[in-house]
Design a protein around this motif. Structure first.
Motif, PDB file in Angstrom:
ATOM      1  N   LEU A  45      72.042 130.864  42.894  1.00 41.84           N
ATOM      2  CA  LEU A  45      72.726 131.403  43.671  1.00 41.84           C
ATOM      3  C   LEU A  45      74.181 131.982  43.123  1.00 41.84           C
ATOM      4  CD1 LEU A  45      71.848 129.339  46.736  1.00 41.84           C
ATOM      5  CD2 LEU A  45      71.156 131.438  46.563  1.00 41.84           C
ATOM      6  N   ASP A  46      74.997 131.171  42.696  1.00 38.47           N
ATOM      7  CA  ASP A  46      76.131 131.623  42.118  1.00 38.47           C
ATOM      8  C   ASP A  46      76.325 132.685  41.220  1.00 38.47           C
ATOM      9  OD1 ASP A  46      79.200 131.167  41.771  1.00 38.47           O
ATOM     10  OD2 ASP A  46      78.271 130.756  39.779  1.00 38.47           O
ATOM     11  N   ALA A  47      75.326 132.872  40.277  1.00 41.42           N
ATOM     12  CA  ALA A  47      74.941 133.866  39.327  1.00 41.42           C
ATOM     13  C   ALA A  47      74.626 135.105  40.077  1.00 41.42           C
ATOM     14  CB  ALA A  47      73.872 133.656  38.294  1.00 41.42           C
ATOM     15  N   ALA A  48      74.094 135.091  41.219  1.00 44.42           N
ATOM     16  CA  ALA A  48      73.777 136.112  42.236  1.00 44.42           C
ATOM     17  C   ALA A  48      74.906 136.659  43.122  1.00 44.42           C
ATOM     18  CB  ALA A  48      72.617 135.898  42.795  1.00 44.42           C
ATOM     19  N   GLY A  49      76.326 136.012  42.774  1.00 42.90           N
ATOM     20  CA  GLY A  49      77.426 136.344  43.670  1.00 42.90           C
ATOM     21  C   GLY A  49      77.388 135.851  45.383  1.00 42.90           C
ATOM     22  N   VAL A  50      76.180 134.742  45.422  1.00 41.97           N
ATOM     23  CA  VAL A  50      76.285 134.249  46.737  1.00 41.97           C
ATOM     24  C   VAL A  50      76.977 133.067  46.715  1.00 41.97           C
ATOM     25  CG1 VAL A  50      74.682 133.242  48.535  1.00 41.97           C
ATOM     26  CG2 VAL A  50      73.830 135.036  47.082  1.00 41.97           C
ATOM     27  N   ARG A  51      77.977 132.825  47.629  1.00 43.51           N
ATOM     28  CA  ARG A  51      78.921 131.827  47.933  1.00 43.51           C
ATOM     29  C   ARG A  51      78.127 130.779  48.769  1.00 43.51           C
ATOM     30  NH1 ARG A  51      83.131 129.986  51.362  1.00 43.51           N
ATOM     31  NH2 ARG A  51      82.806 131.929  52.822  1.00 43.51           N
ATOM     32  N   THR A  52      77.975 129.501  48.247  1.00 46.86           N
ATOM     33  CA  THR A  52      77.471 128.429  48.888  1.00 46.86           C
ATOM     34  C   THR A  52      78.635 127.669  49.594  1.00 46.86           C
ATOM     35  OG1 THR A  52      77.291 127.068  47.143  1.00 46.86           O
ATOM     36  CG2 THR A  52      75.435 128.348  47.592  1.00 46.86           C
ATOM     37  N   VAL A  53      78.303 127.177  50.789  1.00 50.78           N
ATOM     38  CA  VAL A  53      79.175 126.380  51.593  1.00 50.78           C
ATOM     39  C   VAL A  53      78.450 124.950  51.857  1.00 50.78           C
ATOM     40  CG1 VAL A  53      80.314 126.143  53.682  1.00 50.78           C
ATOM     41  CG2 VAL A  53      80.322 128.301  52.714  1.00 50.78           C
ATOM     42  N   PRO A  54      78.747 123.822  51.562  1.00 55.93           N
ATOM     43  CA  PRO A  54      78.069 122.660  51.667  1.00 55.93           C
ATOM     44  C   PRO A  54      78.353 121.966  53.164  1.00 55.93           C
ATOM     45  CG  PRO A  54      80.414 121.896  50.588  1.00 55.93           C
ATOM     46  CD  PRO A  54      79.994 123.756  50.793  1.00 55.93           C
ATOM     47  N   LEU A  55      76.996 121.448  53.549  1.00 48.46           N
ATOM     48  CA  LEU A  55      77.186 120.699  54.903  1.00 48.46           C
ATOM     49  C   LEU A  55      76.889 119.360  54.712  1.00 48.46           C
ATOM     50  CD1 LEU A  55      74.463 122.976  56.871  1.00 48.46           C
ATOM     51  CD2 LEU A  55      76.864 123.107  56.837  1.00 48.46           C
ATOM     52  N   SER A  56      77.640 118.607  55.275  1.00 43.63           N
ATOM     53  CA  SER A  56      77.624 117.116  54.991  1.00 43.63           C
ATOM     54  C   SER A  56      76.018 116.209  55.205  1.00 43.63           C
ATOM     55  CB  SER A  56      78.616 116.342  55.786  1.00 43.63           C
ATOM     56  OG  SER A  56      78.472 116.304  57.321  1.00 43.63           O
ATOM     57  N   ILE A  57      75.724 115.348  54.664  1.00 42.07           N
ATOM     58  CA  ILE A  57      74.758 114.529  54.677  1.00 42.07           C
ATOM     59  C   ILE A  57      74.780 113.076  55.461  1.00 42.07           C
ATOM     60  CG2 ILE A  57      72.764 113.741  53.438  1.00 42.07           C
ATOM     61  CD1 ILE A  57      72.633 116.858  53.408  1.00 42.07           C
ATOM     62  N   ASP A  58      74.128 112.676  56.247  1.00 42.53           N
ATOM     63  CA  ASP A  58      73.783 111.410  56.306  1.00 42.53           C
ATOM     64  C   ASP A  58      72.617 110.932  56.636  1.00 42.53           C
ATOM     65  OD1 ASP A  58      73.328 112.237  59.120  1.00 42.53           O
ATOM     66  OD2 ASP A  58      75.268 112.215  60.002  1.00 42.53           O
ATOM     67  N   GLU A  59      72.189 109.790  57.537  1.00 46.45           N
ATOM     68  CA  GLU A  59      70.930 109.251  57.533  1.00 46.45           C
ATOM     69  C   GLU A  59      69.988 110.101  58.516  1.00 46.45           C
ATOM     70  OE1 GLU A  59      73.540 106.844  60.642  1.00 46.45           O
ATOM     71  OE2 GLU A  59      73.586 107.836  58.665  1.00 46.45           O
ATOM     72  N   TYR A  60      70.589 111.051  59.143  1.00 47.25           N
ATOM     73  CA  TYR A  60      69.808 112.199  59.852  1.00 47.25           C
ATOM     74  C   TYR A  60      69.418 113.477  58.935  1.00 47.25           C
ATOM     75  CZ  TYR A  60      70.638 108.656  63.431  1.00 47.25           C
ATOM     76  OH  TYR A  60      70.748 107.474  64.054  1.00 47.25           O
ATOM     77  N   GLY A  61      70.148 113.520  57.998  1.00 45.81           N
ATOM     78  CA  GLY A  61      69.849 114.630  57.223  1.00 45.81           C
ATOM     79  C   GLY A  61      70.943 115.394  57.277  1.00 45.81           C
ATOM     80  N   ALA A  62      70.935 116.806  57.083  1.00 44.13           N
ATOM     81  CA  ALA A  62      72.077 117.524  56.867  1.00 44.13           C
ATOM     82  C   ALA A  62      72.773 117.779  58.237  1.00 44.13           C
ATOM     83  CB  ALA A  62      71.832 119.089  56.466  1.00 44.13           C
ATOM     84  N   ASN A  63      74.055 117.884  58.404  1.00 45.49           N
ATOM     85  CA  ASN A  63      74.481 118.012  59.646  1.00 45.49           C
ATOM     86  C   ASN A  63      74.779 119.379  60.080  1.00 45.49           C
ATOM     87  OD1 ASN A  63      76.402 117.738  62.052  1.00 45.49           O
ATOM     88  ND2 ASN A  63      77.805 116.350  60.997  1.00 45.49           N
ATOM     89  N   THR A  64      73.590 119.775  60.634  1.00 46.82           N
ATOM     90  CA  THR A  64      73.652 121.226  61.077  1.00 46.82           C
ATOM     91  C   THR A  64      74.718 121.707  62.134  1.00 46.82           C
ATOM     92  OG1 THR A  64      71.841 120.767  62.591  1.00 46.82           O
ATOM     93  CG2 THR A  64      71.284 121.323  60.437  1.00 46.82           C
ATOM     94  N   GLY A  65      75.289 120.631  62.891  1.00 44.38           N
ATOM     95  CA  GLY A  65      76.197 121.126  63.857  1.00 44.38           C
ATOM     96  C   GLY A  65      77.362 121.889  63.093  1.00 44.38           C
ATOM     97  N   GLU A  66      77.684 121.536  61.742  1.00 44.29           N
ATOM     98  CA  GLU A  66      78.646 122.081  61.111  1.00 44.29           C
ATOM     99  C   GLU A  66      78.527 123.756  60.841  1.00 44.29           C
ATOM    100  OE1 GLU A  66      79.559 118.185  58.674  1.00 44.29           O
ATOM    101  OE2 GLU A  66      79.220 119.880  57.536  1.00 44.29           O
ATOM    102  N   LEU A  67      77.261 124.221  61.308  1.00 45.43           N
ATOM    103  CA  LEU A  67      76.997 125.652  61.018  1.00 45.43           C
ATOM    104  C   LEU A  67      77.919 126.460  61.573  1.00 45.43           C
ATOM    105  CD1 LEU A  67      73.047 125.703  60.872  1.00 45.43           C
ATOM    106  CD2 LEU A  67      74.746 126.089  58.864  1.00 45.43           C
ATOM    107  N   GLY A  68      78.379 125.971  62.818  1.00 45.98           N
ATOM    108  CA  GLY A  68      79.402 126.858  63.744  1.00 45.98           C
ATOM    109  C   GLY A  68      80.698 127.077  63.136  1.00 45.98           C
ATOM    110  N   SER A  69      81.339 125.997  61.884  1.00 50.14           N
ATOM    111  CA  SER A  69      82.548 126.104  61.628  1.00 50.14           C
ATOM    112  C   SER A  69      82.782 126.969  60.656  1.00 50.14           C
ATOM    113  CB  SER A  69      82.894 124.646  61.095  1.00 50.14           C
ATOM    114  OG  SER A  69      82.820 123.756  61.844  1.00 50.14           O
TER     115      SER A  69
END
Length: 479
Positions: A221-245
């Motif tokens: 993705l980086d080679a294609a010029g796409v910036r990636t933004v990490p979401l935190s992980i816990d026992e329930y998987g990715a914290n998709t509530g952070e998508l709004g930030s």
């Protein structure tokens, strides 16, 4: 001008291009010289059968006696041999000189024990079933299957996949929504760029990703010029509530069936939240279902794609269920993305082999694919149990997570011991992956030391020794 030997359909013997230089004193001398040089240079190997007089004479537009005389001269010199019923052959003693040494690319020796994640047991590939499916597919294949292909993929495979994915993974699709590709990385390149060395993709970033994942995917993705933004992980998987930030996100890439590499399915509330976010922000959810068929201690978790086929791009392949050597994967696309993806793929893309597509379609339609997956599910569960038992007996202080599904487990290590453990493993010839190597460079929060153990990788006979080596390098319990 030199004359060339162009092989005729009736000629018997080796195919070889010969040039007859005009300055060699006539046709016979030129032919004798050309054959002698072909043997000397190794283009005609010892034992090679040469064409009969008549065939070679017709190819070169010379008299038959010219060829016979050239052959006779080379037999007398020891370059050729002639025997009744065996024809004229290059003499065994006419060994060409050794060619100049050329540096060859050599593979480094493999590890004594391999517990790296990412691949199934290669020895378990269903060779007999694959071969039988290939034969049936070839017999039934229409003639047009051997001509130029369809960039969308063979309809036989897309139809088989539509039925299978609906039945097994809860995917809502039709054959028309499926595009066959060469695997997950190929699909990601079609979506975000990097096809054929070009940064030309269909979708744009920035893209939210899980804070732990494959560095290869982030690099792509980086080679294609796409910036990636990490979401935190816990026992329930990715914290998709952070998508709004983060502002301006165009999509999110998730492994909801079995978070890679930490393990565990994405919680149902977070699945719904991700889909709701995609709807509200005109974004896409890219679902990597890399090992969704392999679950052991929990009910099957269906694909997120089933919640909204118009907002989710579902990606899968046979790299875990069959073999990464079969370069076949699939994209289940929202209806409005099918034609744009095909336009990016192009009319002369290096498509997956039509014969492999037909074979896989037959394997799925006949039920042999289901049977293979069920058999491997039982085998991998037994291996997981064997890993758990070995750790309980020899390293009870080491925690094990992510084992309810998939082909790998995560071993929790005492803080600050991961690097030393990997070094100790390397000294013992044990290949392992460290957990921190999968962490996104921009991820925040505390890091955790651990090992990602691929219990599917070793062949059956080598698994016990690999576990013994693993237990031998684990750090001891603290005071």
């Amino acid at each position: 001008m030199p004359e060339s030997w162009v092989n005729s359909a009736e000629r018997i013997g080796a195919d070889l291009h010969l040039s007859l230089p005009a300055e060699k004193g006539g046709r016979q001398a030129a032919l004798t010289h050309a054959l002698r040089e072909a043997v000397r240079e190794g283009r005609l190997a010892p034992g090679t059968r040469l064409p009969p007089y008549r065939s070679l004479a017709a190819d070169l537009a010379v008299a038959r006696n010219t060829v016979a005389s050239a052959y006779a001269e080379l037999v007398a010199e020891g370059w050729l041999t002639a025997r009744q019923g065996s024809g004229t052959r290059v003499a065994a003693r006419a060994t060409p000189p050794r060619p100049a040494q050329v540096t060859q690319r050599t593979q480094p020796p493999g590890p004594a024990h391999d517990l790296r994640q990412g691949q199934p047991d290669a020895a378990s590939f269903p060779r007999t079933a694959w071969l039988a499916a290939g034969r049936r597919a070839l017999v039934a294949a229409p003639n047009e299957a051997f001509g130029p292909g369809d960039p969308q993929g063979r309809i036989e495979l897309r139809s088989a996949l539509a039925e299978y994915l609906s039945r097994v993974r809860g995917v809502r699709t039709t054959p028309g929504r499926i595009v066959v590709c060469s695997g997950f990385a190929h699909a990601l390149r079609l979506l975000y760029g990097g096809v054929g060395g070009r940064t030309r993709g269909l979708l744009r970033g920035p893209l939210a990703v899980e804070s732990y994942g494959l560095p290869f995917h982030r690099d792509l993705l980086d080679a294609a010029g796409v910036r990636t933004v990490p979401l935190s992980i816990d026992e329930y998987g990715a914290n998709t509530g952070e998508l709004g930030s983060p502002k301006g996100l165009k999509g999110v890439l998730l492994t909801p069936a079995h978070q890679f590499p930490t393990g565990g399915p994405l919680h149902s509330a977070r699945r719904a939240a991700a889909v709701d976010w995609a709807r509200a922000h005109d974004a896409l959810l890219v679902e990597d279902d890399y090992d969704g068929e392999f679950r052991y201690d929990r009910e099957p978790v269906g694909a997120v794609q089933g919640l909204d086929p118009e907002r989710v791009v579902y990606l899968g392949s046979v790299s875990k269920s069959l073999s990464p050597a079969i370069r076949l994967g699939w994209m289940v696309l929202p209806d409005h993305l099918v034609e744009p993806v095909l336009a990016v793929k192009g009319q002369r893309e290096a498509w997956a082999s039509a014969l492999d597509q037909l074979t896989l379609a037959e394997l799925v339609a006949s039920g042999h694919y289901d049977r293979h997956v069920r058999r491997m599910r039982q085998r991998y569960r037994a291996r997981r149990d064997q890993l758990s038992e070995a750790l309980a007996a020899h390293a009870p202080h080491i925690g094990v997570t992510g084992v309810a599904a998939g082909l790998h487990a995560v071993l929790s290590l005492p803080a600050g011991t991961e690097t030393a453990t990997l070094r100790a493993a390397a000294r013992q010839g044990l290949a392992l992956d460290g957990l921190t190597g999968f962490r996104h460079p921009d991820a925040t929060g505390p890091t955790a030391d651990g090992l990602v153990v691929g219990y599917a990788t070793p062949p059956e006979h080598a698994y016990g020794a690999a576990l013994e080596a693993l237990c031998g390098v684990l750090p001891p319990a603290g005071p």
